[in-house]
Enzyme design. Structure first.
Site, short mmCIF file in Angstrom:
data_model
loop_
_atom_site.label_atom_id
_atom_site.label_comp_id
_atom_site.label_asym_id
_atom_site.label_seq_id
_atom_site.Cartn_x
_atom_site.Cartn_y
_atom_site.Cartn_z
N THR A 85 2.74 8.93 -8.99
CA THR A 85 3.32 8.90 -7.94
C THR A 85 3.26 10.07 -7.99
O THR A 85 4.04 9.82 -6.40
CB THR A 85 4.93 8.04 -8.34
OG1 THR A 85 4.51 6.30 -9.01
CG2 THR A 85 5.38 7.80 -6.79
N PHE B 138 -4.18 5.33 -7.85
CA PHE B 138 -4.35 4.55 -6.44
C PHE B 138 -2.91 4.65 -6.00
O PHE B 138 -3.11 3.95 -4.51
CB PHE B 138 -4.56 3.20 -8.24
CG PHE B 138 -2.54 2.57 -8.14
CD1 PHE B 138 -2.13 1.78 -7.22
CD2 PHE B 138 -2.08 3.20 -9.44
CE1 PHE B 138 -0.54 1.69 -8.54
CE2 PHE B 138 -1.38 2.66 -10.84
CZ PHE B 138 -0.83 1.91 -9.64
N LYS B 139 -1.48 5.62 -6.31
CA LYS B 139 -0.96 5.21 -5.60
C LYS B 139 -1.10 5.82 -4.28
O LYS B 139 -0.23 5.75 -3.98
CB LYS B 139 -0.10 7.01 -6.23
CG LYS B 139 0.53 6.25 -7.60
CD LYS B 139 1.34 4.63 -7.98
CE LYS B 139 1.33 4.22 -9.81
NZ LYS B 139 2.64 5.32 -9.67
N ASP B 140 -1.84 6.78 -4.01
CA ASP B 140 -2.94 7.58 -2.31
C ASP B 140 -2.98 6.39 -2.15
O ASP B 140 -2.16 6.35 -0.67
CB ASP B 140 -3.82 8.22 -2.93
CG ASP B 140 -3.62 9.17 -3.67
OD1 ASP B 140 -3.08 10.19 -3.30
OD2 ASP B 140 -5.01 9.77 -3.97
#
Length: 474
Positions: free
Chosen positions: A149, A116-118
């Site tokens: 991250t 999800f960090k993308d």
């Protein structure tokens, strides 16, 4: 929009002033001076934008409420370049799928590094490159990662003009896939530093370097950790997108369960709720490192040392010092900078904890701000993985499994969206332990563990990290 520090520094700053900074000069974190309010008419308009124009257009509408020092056409172009089907796998960008009953999964992990960090990091890469070119400057990014991250930042920044990345990570404590994603990158502007310690040691080094204002200015140190407001702001968008997918009308509410160690992902939900998004509950799901669950249950925030930080099968949440938590506590305390500084700058340094259980405002965490919490263990994780696969036909990753386990204890009458944090392949060993089979691996990552590694191992010493940065910026 002006920004202020959680510890009281109210020097007027605009978005681009804090984009390249990270921590405020007084050690606090930046927040907007106010949260723009989304009334009924504006919420309906945003629903139409998302339906008719897609995620990039929704992102522009949300971001432009907080960013008024980038021309609108430029910001719109940055959003359009960031959120594409080519980068994120589908036009929906963050598709919501039904798990069962009222329980849904919001898929946030279809970007380049499968986490999800993308969602925020891809935007940050374009924002950094834009602003650095506009200023004719360079930036040295110093970050800390517990797994996701780092790779998201490195993939977003590799080859970007004017940017170097120095990413610290806990030596030997990430999955083999996570390590390979980062350490196999050979780009000259990417530097991996494996710290002998835990994630909190890495985070402490980043804060120590950021608090050395002379060094920070000399070497133009910035950050991509979720202490960077721009990254958290980008995450606000997918709460709106999830809400619009899970509801038919703006009169409905939804709840979100968020696997959380550092409080950044769920803090974005707090911002969305403060703006007026109809969120009933924000449920924080922790693993065995349950510092956040302990706070929401008891009012006591007690950080743990390295020896008391468990190594778990949801390793990206092996965090016992939630750096973003200060933002929420600042709001909880009525935006009192002096009180926030006394807790995070003084009490934690002096005694390692603070206790708000007797403060009447602690009750507001649940009653006013909608927070709830729960904890998941390795046994819970395996049972949830098995249930979702065998009974429901869905394979999820270990962190998302923590979210599903905790979400089931907090179901109400509204849809509950669990935020997916990664694809199962990133934690293949535990998936195989639970299901007796390995998850599918995207073709572009075949053999990644066997690629040459480029990484420097160091002790948990901020000065050694500073020396390394200085040598590579000469």
């Amino acid at each position: 929009m002006r920004y202020l520090s959680t510890r009281g520094d109210a020097t007027p700053r605009q978005f681009c002033d804090i984009l390249l900074e990270g921590l405020a000069p007084d050690g606090g974190l930046y927040l907007p001076a106010h949260y723009p309010q989304i009334g009924a008419a504006r919420l309906a308009a945003l629903r139409t934008v998302y339906r008719d124009q897609g995620y990039a257009a929704l992102a522009f509408e949300i971001l432009s409420l907080y960013i008024d020092d980038i021309p609108a056409d430029d910001l719109r172009a940055i959003c359009a370049k960031t959120y594409t089907a080519e980068v994120f796998g589908s036009a929906a960008i963050v598709p919501v799928r039904l798990l069962e009953g009222l329980l849904h999964i919001e898929a946030l992990s279809n970007g380049p590094t499968l986490a999800f960090k993308d969602m925020a990091m891809q935007l940050l890469g374009h924002l950094f490159e834009y602003e650095l070119a506009r200023r004719g400057e360079q930036l040295n990014i110093l970050g800390a990662t517990s797994g996701d991250t780092g790779s998201a930042a490195e993939y977003a920044m590799r080859g970007k003009k004017g940017v170097r990345v120095f990413m610290t990570s806990p030596h030997g404590r990430m999955s083999a896939f996570q390590q390979a994603q980062m350490f196999s990158l050979q780009d000259e502007n990417i530097h991996n530093i494996a710290i002998r310690g835990v994630f909190d040691d890495c985070q402490d080094i980043v804060k120590a370097v950021s608090n050395d204002l002379a060094f920070k200015r000399q070497y133009k140190i910035g950050t991509v950790n979720s202490i960077n407001w721009a990254r958290l702001l980008a995450q606000v968008v997918y709460y709106f997108a999830g809400y619009f997918q899970a509801t038919q009308s703006d009169a409905e509410q939804v709840s979100f369960t968020v696997p959380s160690g550092n409080f950044g992902n769920v803090c974005a939900g707090h911002v969305a709720r403060m703006m007026g998004l109809p969120i009933a509950k924000l449920v924080v799901a922790t693993n065995e490192n349950d510092v956040l669950d302990e706070f929401f249950r008891t009012g006591i925030y007690r950080v743990r040392g390295s020896a008391d930080t468990h190594e778990t099968s949801s390793p990206s949440m092996d965090i016992s010092k939630a750096s973003n938590f200060e933002r929420f506590v600042f709001d909880l305390l009525g935006r009192d900078g002096a009180a926030t500084r006394a807790l995070f700058g003084d009490a934690l340094a002096r005694q390692g904890f603070f206790d708000l259980s007797a403060d009447p405002r602690f009750q507001d965490a649940a009653s006013r701000y909608g927070f709830a919490s729960g904890k998941s263990t390795h046994a819970d994780r395996l049972a949830t993985l098995q249930d979702c696969w065998q009974r429901l036909g869905q394979m999820i990753d270990t962190h998302t499994a923590d979210g599903v386990k905790v979400a089931r204890a907090h179901l109400g009458t509204e849809p509950m969206l669990v935020l997916e944090t990664a694809l199962p392949i990133k934690f293949a060993a535990t998936i195989e332990e639970a299901l007796g089979r390995l998850p599918e691996r995207p073709a572009q990552f075949d053999g990644i563990e066997d690629l040459p590694k480029r990484v420097q191992v160091m002790p948990a010493d901020a000065q050694q990290v500073k020396d390394y940065i200085a040598r590579h910026c000469a």
